[in-house]
Design an enzyme around this catalytic site. Structure first.
Site, PDB file in Angstrom:
ATOM      1  N   HIS A  60       0.708  -1.065   0.019  1.00  0.00           N
ATOM      2  CA  HIS A  60       0.145  -0.038   0.061  1.00  0.00           C
ATOM      3  C   HIS A  60       0.912   1.221  -0.125  1.00  0.00           C
ATOM      4  O   HIS A  60       1.902   1.293   0.821  1.00  0.00           O
ATOM      5  CB  HIS A  60      -0.811  -0.093   1.069  1.00  0.00           C
ATOM      6  CG  HIS A  60      -1.863   1.057   1.388  1.00  0.00           C
ATOM      7  ND1 HIS A  60      -3.143   0.977   0.707  1.00  0.00           N
ATOM      8  CD2 HIS A  60      -1.862   2.199   2.166  1.00  0.00           C
ATOM      9  CE1 HIS A  60      -3.900   2.112   1.164  1.00  0.00           C
ATOM     10  NE2 HIS A  60      -3.105   2.887   1.892  1.00  0.00           N
ATOM     11  N   ASP A  62       0.875   5.390   0.189  1.00  0.00           N
ATOM     12  CA  ASP A  62       0.042   6.548   0.681  1.00  0.00           C
ATOM     13  C   ASP A  62       0.394   7.825  -0.248  1.00  0.00           C
ATOM     14  O   ASP A  62       1.664   8.401   0.034  1.00  0.00           O
ATOM     15  CB  ASP A  62       0.042   6.813   1.905  1.00  0.00           C
ATOM     16  CG  ASP A  62      -0.746   5.818   2.626  1.00  0.00           C
ATOM     17  OD1 ASP A  62      -2.136   5.467   2.507  1.00  0.00           O
ATOM     18  OD2 ASP A  62       0.117   4.932   3.456  1.00  0.00           O
ATOM     19  N   MET A  64      -0.033  11.782  -0.729  1.00  0.00           N
ATOM     20  CA  MET A  64      -0.580  12.978  -0.251  1.00  0.00           C
ATOM     21  C   MET A  64      -0.206  14.414  -0.788  1.00  0.00           C
ATOM     22  O   MET A  64       0.909  14.337  -1.192  1.00  0.00           O
ATOM     23  CB  MET A  64      -0.244  13.090   1.286  1.00  0.00           C
ATOM     24  CG  MET A  64      -0.500  11.871   2.150  1.00  0.00           C
ATOM     25  SD  MET A  64      -0.010  11.769   3.704  1.00  0.00           S
ATOM     26  CE  MET A  64      -0.138  10.371   4.402  1.00  0.00           C
ATOM     27  N   MET A  95      -4.702  10.541  -1.578  1.00  0.00           N
ATOM     28  CA  MET A  95      -5.157  11.439  -0.421  1.00  0.00           C
ATOM     29  C   MET A  95      -5.015  12.714  -1.106  1.00  0.00           C
ATOM     30  O   MET A  95      -3.992  13.712  -0.886  1.00  0.00           O
ATOM     31  CB  MET A  95      -4.448  11.402   0.607  1.00  0.00           C
ATOM     32  CG  MET A  95      -5.145  10.168   1.434  1.00  0.00           C
ATOM     33  SD  MET A  95      -4.168   9.608   2.866  1.00  0.00           S
ATOM     34  CE  MET A  95      -2.962   8.483   2.125  1.00  0.00           C
ATOM     35  N   MET A 164     -11.435   4.789   5.995  1.00  0.00           N
ATOM     36  CA  MET A 164     -10.361   5.131   6.889  1.00  0.00           C
ATOM     37  C   MET A 164     -10.762   4.801   8.298  1.00  0.00           C
ATOM     38  O   MET A 164     -12.044   5.321   8.808  1.00  0.00           O
ATOM     39  CB  MET A 164     -10.301   6.758   6.719  1.00  0.00           C
ATOM     40  CG  MET A 164      -9.525   7.192   5.262  1.00  0.00           C
ATOM     41  SD  MET A 164      -7.949   6.418   5.016  1.00  0.00           S
ATOM     42  CE  MET A 164      -6.913   6.725   6.384  1.00  0.00           C
ATOM     43  N   PHE A 170      -1.515  10.598   8.311  1.00  0.00           N
ATOM     44  CA  PHE A 170      -0.208  10.381   9.169  1.00  0.00           C
ATOM     45  C   PHE A 170      -0.671   8.927   9.527  1.00  0.00           C
ATOM     46  O   PHE A 170      -1.838   8.355   9.606  1.00  0.00           O
ATOM     47  CB  PHE A 170      -0.348  11.095  10.483  1.00  0.00           C
ATOM     48  CG  PHE A 170      -0.140  12.682  10.237  1.00  0.00           C
ATOM     49  CD1 PHE A 170       1.362  13.304   9.749  1.00  0.00           C
ATOM     50  CD2 PHE A 170      -1.159  13.544   9.953  1.00  0.00           C
ATOM     51  CE1 PHE A 170       1.364  14.581   9.563  1.00  0.00           C
ATOM     52  CE2 PHE A 170      -1.051  14.784   9.456  1.00  0.00           C
ATOM     53  CZ  PHE A 170       0.222  15.361   9.452  1.00  0.00           C
ATOM     54  N   GLY A 171       0.600   8.065   9.595  1.00  0.00           N
ATOM     55  CA  GLY A 171       0.505   6.734  10.297  1.00  0.00           C
ATOM     56  C   GLY A 171       0.592   7.126  11.685  1.00  0.00           C
ATOM     57  O   GLY A 171       0.784   7.836  12.273  1.00  0.00           O
ATOM     58  N   GLY A 211      -4.497   2.356  11.849  1.00  0.00           N
ATOM     59  CA  GLY A 211      -4.449   1.767  13.424  1.00  0.00           C
ATOM     60  C   GLY A 211      -4.876   0.475  13.436  1.00  0.00           C
ATOM     61  O   GLY A 211      -5.435  -0.309  14.459  1.00  0.00           O
TER      62      GLY A 211
HETATM   63  C1  DX5 Z   1      -3.088   7.525   6.680  1.00  0.00           C
HETATM   64  C2  DX5 Z   1      -2.506   6.184   5.665  1.00  0.00           C
HETATM   65  C3  DX5 Z   1      -2.360   4.892   6.089  1.00  0.00           C
HETATM   66  C4  DX5 Z   1      -1.407   4.793   7.020  1.00  0.00           C
HETATM   67  C5  DX5 Z   1      -1.536   3.671   8.262  1.00  0.00           C
HETATM   68  O1  DX5 Z   1      -3.365   8.415   6.080  1.00  0.00           O
HETATM   69  O2  DX5 Z   1      -3.590   6.146   4.665  1.00  0.00           O
HETATM   70  O3  DX5 Z   1      -2.148   3.899   5.112  1.00  0.00           O
HETATM   71  O4  DX5 Z   1      -0.054   4.543   6.530  1.00  0.00           O
HETATM   72  O5  DX5 Z   1      -0.464   3.672   9.269  1.00  0.00           O
HETATM   73  P1  DX5 Z   1      -0.881   3.005  10.543  1.00  0.00           P
HETATM   74  O6  DX5 Z   1      -1.237   1.636  10.151  1.00  0.00           O
HETATM   75  O7  DX5 Z   1       0.269   3.182  11.258  1.00  0.00           O
HETATM   76  O8  DX5 Z   1      -2.040   3.751  11.099  1.00  0.00           O
HETATM   77 ZN    ZN Z   2      -3.762   4.682   3.266  1.00  0.00          ZN
END
Ligand code: DX5
Ligand code: ZN
Length: 261
Positions: A60, A62, A64, A95, A164, A170-171, A211
């Protein structure tokens, strides 16, 4: 069954990979998709390979733009790098305020699935159709506060609905359990679509993102999600392969339990 368009922009491996992904989705399979956002940005290729070696079903990525979300991440060159070094599908999560302006560049870079947000500022239906016409698998994502009804008009157009489970950008954020009823509502809506969801089999798949770890995976799977995106829980673990296996097993054991009528 659809395959890549004969446009020539899809990498040669893509047709087989997309077919495999879709065939397995038809069997109600659980997928684990590590999110490269939690990888080592000094060694992204190594991180991508680590996920594949650990048994990831897809990687995956991401993307942004600093407008749709208050952060910047990676661009098409990272997708190209992943396509060059991996043979698993690439899930590209846009995103972006204007995903329509970037769909082609990410598909040319090697995206297998391209997911756009229903809240973004473009014609969602025509962008989803454009993605399909360009040879990628279209998906639609929705933010935690967006009601499930927002994606209903697009269920017949997509192969993935991404919920989501944190605010995007953010992760490493905390899972939001208030999204669980929405996942169940979407699973039920899919079951009412003849030919799209066959009694627990999943086209479109329901993806959860944010999460997700070894404990939250059971809650989202029970609610009806079958595709698990996990960043920190997998990349920061010393036992990624074992965790991917466990995540899959835990999800399989409870999949759809809370989504029965
Ligand atoms: C957040 C991203 C996610 C992120 C998830 O905007 O879309 O894909 O990487 O990260 P975790 O699993 O650490 O919450
Ligand atoms: Zn994502």
């Amino acid at each position: 069954m659809r395959s890549c368009a004969p446009s020539g922009i899809c990498p040669p491996a893509c047709t087989g990979l997309t077919l495999l992904l879709l065939l397995r989705a038809m069997n109600g399979e659980i997928y684990i998709w590590p999110s490269l956002l939690a990888g080592d940005f000094g060694r992204l290729e190594e991180s991508a390979l680590k996920a594949q070696k650990a048994g990831a079903d897809a990687l995956h990525l991401d993307i942004m733009d600093g407008h749709f979300v208050p952060n910047l991440s990676m661009g098409p060159d990272v997708v190209k790098m992943a396509r060059r070094c991996l043979n698993i599908p690439l899930s590209v999560h846009l995103m972006l305020s204007r995903p329509d302006q970037f769909a082609e560049v990410f598909i040319k870079a090697g995206a297998t699935t391209l997911t756009i947000h229903v809240e973004s500022l473009c014609d969602i239906l025509s962008t989803l159709r454009h993605i399909r016409a360009l040879g990628a698998t279209p998906g639609v994502a929705l933010n935690p506060e967006t009601p499930f009804e927002a994606v209903l008009p697009f269920l017949g157009e997509v192969d993935e609905v991404l919920c989501m489970t944190v605010h995007p950008g953010f992760g490493g954020q905390k899972f939001m359990p208030e999204v669980l009823p929405k996942i169940t509502a979407i699973r039920r809506a899919l079951r009412q679509q003849p030919g799209r969801d066959r009694g627990g089999d999943a086209i479109p798949g329901i993806t959860v993102d944010g999460g997700i770890d070894l404990s939250t995976v059971m809650r989202v799977a029970a609610a009806g999600a079958n595709i698990m995106v996990a960043g920190n829980a997998l990349f920061k673990s010393k036992t990624m392969a074992q965790d991917i296996r466990q995540m899959r097993e835990k999800a399989r054991a409870v999949f759809g339990k809370d989504a029965t009528e």
